[in-house]
Design an enzyme around this catalytic site. Structure first.
Site, PDB file in Angstrom:
ATOM      1  CG  HIS A 125       6.406 -29.990   0.282  1.00  0.00           C
ATOM      2  ND1 HIS A 125       6.811 -31.310   0.188  1.00  0.00           N
ATOM      3  CD2 HIS A 125       7.165 -29.448   1.264  1.00  0.00           C
ATOM      4  CE1 HIS A 125       7.748 -31.553   1.086  1.00  0.00           C
ATOM      5  NE2 HIS A 125       7.989 -30.432   1.755  1.00  0.00           N
ATOM      6  CE  LYS A 135     -12.255   1.339   0.803  1.00  0.00           C
ATOM      7  NZ  LYS A 135     -11.649   2.249   1.759  1.00  0.00           N
ATOM      8  CD  GLU A 161      -3.295   0.155   2.120  1.00  0.00           C
ATOM      9  OE1 GLU A 161      -2.828   0.480   3.220  1.00  0.00           O
ATOM     10  OE2 GLU A 161      -4.491  -0.091   1.964  1.00  0.00           O
TER      11      GLU A 161
HETATM   12  O1  PA5 Z   1      -4.070   1.338   5.518  1.00  0.00           O
HETATM   13  C1  PA5 Z   1      -5.203   1.724   5.376  1.00  0.00           C
HETATM   14  O2  PA5 Z   1      -5.473   2.902   5.360  1.00  0.00           O
HETATM   15  C2  PA5 Z   1      -6.363   0.740   5.250  1.00  0.00           C
HETATM   16  O3  PA5 Z   1      -5.945  -0.560   5.284  1.00  0.00           O
HETATM   17  C3  PA5 Z   1      -7.307   0.984   6.408  1.00  0.00           C
HETATM   18  O4  PA5 Z   1      -6.608   0.770   7.603  1.00  0.00           O
HETATM   19  C4  PA5 Z   1      -8.499   0.083   6.352  1.00  0.00           C
HETATM   20  O5  PA5 Z   1      -9.191   0.311   5.179  1.00  0.00           O
HETATM   21  C5  PA5 Z   1      -9.415   0.317   7.544  1.00  0.00           C
HETATM   22  O6  PA5 Z   1      -9.765   1.656   7.637  1.00  0.00           O
HETATM   23  P1  PA5 Z   1     -10.521   2.230   8.896  1.00  0.00           P
HETATM   24  O7  PA5 Z   1      -9.625   2.112  10.081  1.00  0.00           O
HETATM   25  O8  PA5 Z   1     -10.835   3.652   8.577  1.00  0.00           O
HETATM   26  O9  PA5 Z   1     -11.774   1.403   9.077  1.00  0.00           O
END
Ligand code: PA5
Length: 426
Positions: free
Chosen positions: A299, A414, A278
């Site tokens: 394996h 989303k 990310e």
């Molecule tokens: O790294 C990130 O921003 C995402 O993985 C969020 O942590 C994830 O989408 C969860 O978001 P939130 O804490 O707002 O529910």
């Protein structure tokens, strides 16, 4: 505490050639002047974290441990992976902790939700819902379902003692809901993003409830902050890891496979994948983070690594001292022919498998291998490792001229999903 070995990675560039760039970025990180600089709260977090809140977490954890057979941890992504990774790494997969931790809110799977509901039906349950935005759909749906279950079981009043929210200090749907319902709340700091948040209440509260020593974890985090505070590329192992990653990508390797030899570290690899994937996967750049657990995956994936397309390098995440060790037993008949291993430690066998595999992949397969060795799987080491990966990830991204702390790409699916679900405004 963490050793990086680059001797098996076929590196041809000189580390010293990166000193100027590393010093420039090191300054940028510590002076908070780079892109995404409002998300650098994790850098000096070991000094700045809220000590009162930390103590409150320990008190709440002790109270919850007394009453809960099951702790539901409701969250996804950065609000999920760190706690699970740390819990499994530190306690193993079948720990004797008296509170069973079940992670929910990280899937839309109907089967998963319904089976968990059935599993906890007759158990004493406490839930920690974790969401910075408070609007994440997976988390929100699961929270609604499990809140309803708990309210039917305990009533609203008792739920105030059994539901804890970890969220933004002032804003968002979850904060509002927690205030209205009267839940105990803990804060996700504004300047620490999800994938860097395991060292905040996001990770620490569920860990403390599960019996992990969070003082030790923070001590490890602080030690790493001090040890890795220099821009000297001869000594800073985290920066050497970041440089080695760049050198390998420069040679055409676009996939990094994080390999562990402990099943209890598989979730650490998932957490690492989010951190690097990310942070770095933007603007058509970055190394794809992948993972495998050996010897299991030898394996299956072993064939590809040995003889397939040479797209990847491996990073071995090794542990010097296992949590527990055992001995291969004697068998009088020796029908399986294993008496040659009689009395040998299982960890020794695991380490020999690792050595043999390294040799096979490196010498015969021509696959570069980096090695990161942890002394053990203690909470102190886990805390140390968090900072090690955070700072190397930030260094890696800034070397690519990428903002390590945003994730614009995750919004695309989303929007489509909300449209299909009929959400207003989509
Ligand atoms: O790294 C990130 O921003 C995402 O993985 C969020 O942590 C994830 O989408 C969860 O978001 P939130 O804490 O707002 O529910």
């Amino acid at each position: 505490m963490i050793k990086l070995n680059t001797d098996h990675a076929f590196l041809t560039e000189d580390f010293n050639d990166y000193q100027y760039e590393v010093s420039r970025i090191h300054k940028m990180i510590h002076e908070k002047t780079g892109a995404g600089n409002d998300f650098l709260g994790w850098v000096n977090w070991a000094e700045t974290y809220d000590k009162e809140e930390f103590e409150r977490m320990k008190k709440v954890a002790a109270k919850v441990r007394n009453k809960a057979e099951v702790l539901l941890v409701c969250g996804i992504g950065g609000s999920y992976l760190g706690a699970r990774a740390a819990l499994e790494a530190i306690q193993g997969l079948y720990s004797d902790s008296k509170t069973e931790v079940i992670f929910i809110g990280n899937t839309f799977s109907s089967t998963y939700h319904l089976q968990v509901l059935k599993h906890i039906e007759n158990k004493s349950v406490v839930m920690n819902v974790i969401s910075k935005s408070g609007t994440t759909t997976e988390t929100a749906i699961a929270f609604r379902m499990f809140k309803e279950f708990m309210e039917n079981k305990y009533g609203k009043e008792e739920c105030r003692e059994r539901i804890i929210a970890t969220t933004d200090k002032a804003r968002g749907t979850l904060k509002e809901l927690a205030t209205i319902e009267g839940y105990e709340t803990f804060v996700i700091p504004d300047d620490i993003g999800g994938r860097y948040s395991v060292i905040t209440p996001v990770g620490l509260l569920p860990l403390a409830i599960a019996g992990v020593d969070i003082d030790e974890m923070m001590a490890g985090y602080k030690q790493a902050y001090q040890d890795l505070n220099s821009d000297d590329i001869l000594t800073n192992q985290a920066y050497r890891y970041a440089i080695a990653r760049r050198m390998l990508q420069n040679k055409g390797y676009n996939v990094e496979m994080l390999v562990t030899y402990e099943p209890s570290l598989s979730m650490t690899a998932e957490w690492w994948k989010q951190l690097f994937g990310e942070s770095e996967g933007k603007e058509g750049k970055g190394i794809l983070p992948d993972s495998a657990t050996f010897s299991t995956d030898l394996h299956s994936l072993g064939q590809f690594i040995q003889e397939g397309n040479k797209v990847l390098y491996e990073t071995l995440l090794l542990v010097e001292k296992p949590m527990i060790d055992g001995i291969v037993p004697h068998d009088e008949a020796d029908l399986d022919g294993l008496n040659y291993l009689e009395g040998k430690s299982l960890d020794w066998v695991n380490k020999m498998a690792c050595q043999g595999t390294l040799q096979a992949h490196e010498e015969t397969g021509g696959v570069p291998n980096l090695m990161i060795t942890l002394p053990d799987c203690s909470s102190r080491t886990f805390g140390y490792m968090c900072y090690f990966f955070f700072i190397s990830c930030a260094m890696t991204c800034y070397m690519l001229n990428i903002n390590p702390f945003n994730q614009p790409g995750v919004e695309v699916y989303k929007k489509n999903m909300f449209h299909l679900l009929g959400k207003k405004g989509y």
